[in-house]
Design a protein around this motif. Structure first.
Motif, short mmCIF file in Angstrom:
data_model
loop_
_atom_site.label_atom_id
_atom_site.label_comp_id
_atom_site.label_asym_id
_atom_site.label_seq_id
_atom_site.Cartn_x
_atom_site.Cartn_y
_atom_site.Cartn_z
N UNK A 167 -7.75 33.32 13.51
CA UNK A 167 -7.60 32.28 14.53
C UNK A 167 -6.17 32.23 15.07
N UNK A 168 -5.19 32.35 14.19
CA UNK A 168 -3.80 32.35 14.64
C UNK A 168 -3.52 33.55 15.55
N UNK A 169 -4.05 34.70 15.17
CA UNK A 169 -3.83 35.90 15.97
C UNK A 169 -4.57 35.84 17.30
N UNK A 170 -5.76 35.24 17.30
CA UNK A 170 -6.50 35.12 18.57
C UNK A 170 -5.82 34.14 19.50
N UNK A 171 -5.22 33.08 18.95
CA UNK A 171 -4.44 32.16 19.78
C UNK A 171 -3.28 32.90 20.45
N UNK A 172 -2.60 33.73 19.67
CA UNK A 172 -1.48 34.50 20.21
C UNK A 172 -1.97 35.49 21.27
N UNK A 173 -3.11 36.15 20.99
CA UNK A 173 -3.67 37.11 21.93
C UNK A 173 -3.99 36.43 23.27
N UNK A 174 -4.60 35.25 23.22
CA UNK A 174 -4.92 34.52 24.45
C UNK A 174 -3.66 34.13 25.20
N UNK A 175 -2.64 33.71 24.45
CA UNK A 175 -1.38 33.33 25.09
C UNK A 175 -0.77 34.53 25.82
N UNK A 176 -0.76 35.68 25.16
CA UNK A 176 -0.19 36.88 25.79
C UNK A 176 -0.97 37.27 27.04
N UNK A 177 -2.31 37.23 26.97
CA UNK A 177 -3.14 37.61 28.11
C UNK A 177 -2.87 36.68 29.30
N UNK A 178 -2.64 35.40 29.02
CA UNK A 178 -2.42 34.42 30.08
C UNK A 178 -0.95 34.28 30.48
N UNK A 179 -0.08 35.11 29.90
CA UNK A 179 1.31 35.12 30.32
C UNK A 179 2.17 34.02 29.73
N UNK A 180 1.70 33.37 28.67
CA UNK A 180 2.49 32.32 28.03
C UNK A 180 3.49 32.95 27.05
N UNK A 181 4.62 32.29 26.82
CA UNK A 181 5.61 32.87 25.90
C UNK A 181 5.13 32.83 24.45
N UNK A 182 5.47 33.85 23.71
CA UNK A 182 5.15 33.92 22.28
C UNK A 182 6.38 34.39 21.53
N UNK A 183 6.46 34.06 20.25
CA UNK A 183 7.59 34.51 19.44
C UNK A 183 7.45 36.01 19.19
N UNK A 184 8.53 36.69 18.83
CA UNK A 184 8.43 38.12 18.50
C UNK A 184 7.39 38.37 17.42
N UNK A 185 6.72 39.52 17.51
CA UNK A 185 5.62 39.81 16.60
C UNK A 185 6.05 39.76 15.14
N UNK A 186 7.21 40.31 14.80
CA UNK A 186 7.66 40.32 13.41
C UNK A 186 7.81 38.90 12.88
N UNK A 187 8.33 37.99 13.70
CA UNK A 187 8.46 36.60 13.29
C UNK A 187 7.09 35.95 13.14
N UNK A 188 6.20 36.24 14.06
CA UNK A 188 4.83 35.71 13.98
C UNK A 188 4.17 36.11 12.67
N UNK A 189 4.29 37.38 12.30
CA UNK A 189 3.66 37.88 11.06
C UNK A 189 4.30 37.25 9.84
N UNK A 190 5.63 37.24 9.78
CA UNK A 190 6.32 36.71 8.60
C UNK A 190 6.03 35.23 8.40
N UNK A 191 6.07 34.47 9.48
CA UNK A 191 5.84 33.03 9.37
C UNK A 191 4.39 32.73 8.99
N UNK A 192 3.45 33.48 9.58
CA UNK A 192 2.04 33.29 9.24
C UNK A 192 1.79 33.60 7.76
N UNK A 193 2.37 34.70 7.27
CA UNK A 193 2.21 35.05 5.86
C UNK A 193 2.81 33.99 4.95
N UNK A 194 3.96 33.43 5.35
CA UNK A 194 4.56 32.34 4.56
C UNK A 194 3.55 31.22 4.34
N UNK A 195 2.91 30.81 5.45
CA UNK A 195 1.95 29.71 5.36
C UNK A 195 0.72 30.07 4.57
N UNK A 196 0.19 31.28 4.77
CA UNK A 196 -1.04 31.68 4.09
C UNK A 196 -0.83 31.84 2.59
#
Length: 225
Positions: A167-196
């Motif tokens: 779900x987190x990755x699909x939210x990011x995918x939708x944001x990218x497709x629609x041109x919304x800003x997203x954090x760098x991928x490495x940060x996205x992965x590290x932060x998501x893993x921290x939470x999981x």
């Protein structure tokens, strides 16, 4: 269990890609086979039905189109890192999924999210045994590192981690497709893993243990992704 062989022909590949996009945009029930054929640029109104038969078989074909690359990437990560700790195990399993959301033109993670929201987990259950076995092995290895959790709470958490990641990755995918800003991928992965990982390691609260005692025995479901 019968696997659908996805031809390398451009027609079938274009149909699969068009179906993935449309299902991601409009939901599983909001798209007809004729619409998919038109999106794929095929003038034959029956082309999708000819190549895949039914919508259910097309849904499975989309998954089988993506899963070989995902599982090969997992094998490479496991061979390289030989994961033994919890974070490494989860990262080797989830990272290839998260990477799918960075592919230009791809909508696989949003498609998978739509399958879950439309209660179409049956699609995953029909995937080839090699993929199901890989998922079961992942669940067993993670479970062995969570002795502080009782079943079925432990299996439920593992399944939730995979679902949260998708779900987190699909939210990011939708944001990218629609041109919304997203954090760098490495940060996205590290932060998501921290939470999981924090979620997996968290002790069960007295409230959760009390609820567990009152719960009826049942089975938990781990997505075959």
């Amino acid at each position: 269990m019968v696997s659908i062989s996805v031809s390398t022909s451009s027609t079938k590949t274009e149909i699969i890609r068009a179906a993935e996009r449309l299902f991601a945009q409009h939901g599983i029930d909001g798209v007809s086979l004729r619409q998919i054929g038109a999106e794929a640029g095929n003038g034959n109104k029956s082309a999708v039905q000819y190549h895949f038969g039914t919508k259910e078989r097309l849904l499975q074909a989309i998954c089988e189109h993506r899963l070989p690359d995902i599982h090969e990437r997992r094998r490479m990560l496991v061979a390289r890192h030989r994961p033994r700790d919890l974070r490494s195990l989860v990262e080797c399993h989830l990272l290839p999924l998260l990477e799918q959301g960075e592919r230009e033109g791809g909508r696989y993670l949003t498609f998978v999210s739509m399958l879950r929201h439309h209660n179409r987990q049956d699609v995953f259950a029909r995937l080839p045994e090699e993929y199901q076995a890989s998922t079961r092995e992942f669940g067993e290895r993670v479970a062995a590192l969570l002795p502080h959790l009782l079943e079925p709470l432990r299996a439920h958490r593992i399944g939730q981690v995979v679902s949260f990641g998708v779900e987190a990755a699909s939210d990011r995918e939708r944001a990218r497709v629609n041109g919304y800003p997203v954090v760098p991928f490495a940060l996205h992965v590290a932060d998501l893993l921290d939470g999981l990982i924090g979620f997996l390691r968290a002790p069960a609260s007295p409230a959760a243990l009390a609820a567990l005692e009152d719960a009826e025995p049942g089975t938990t479901w781990l997505p075959y992704l």
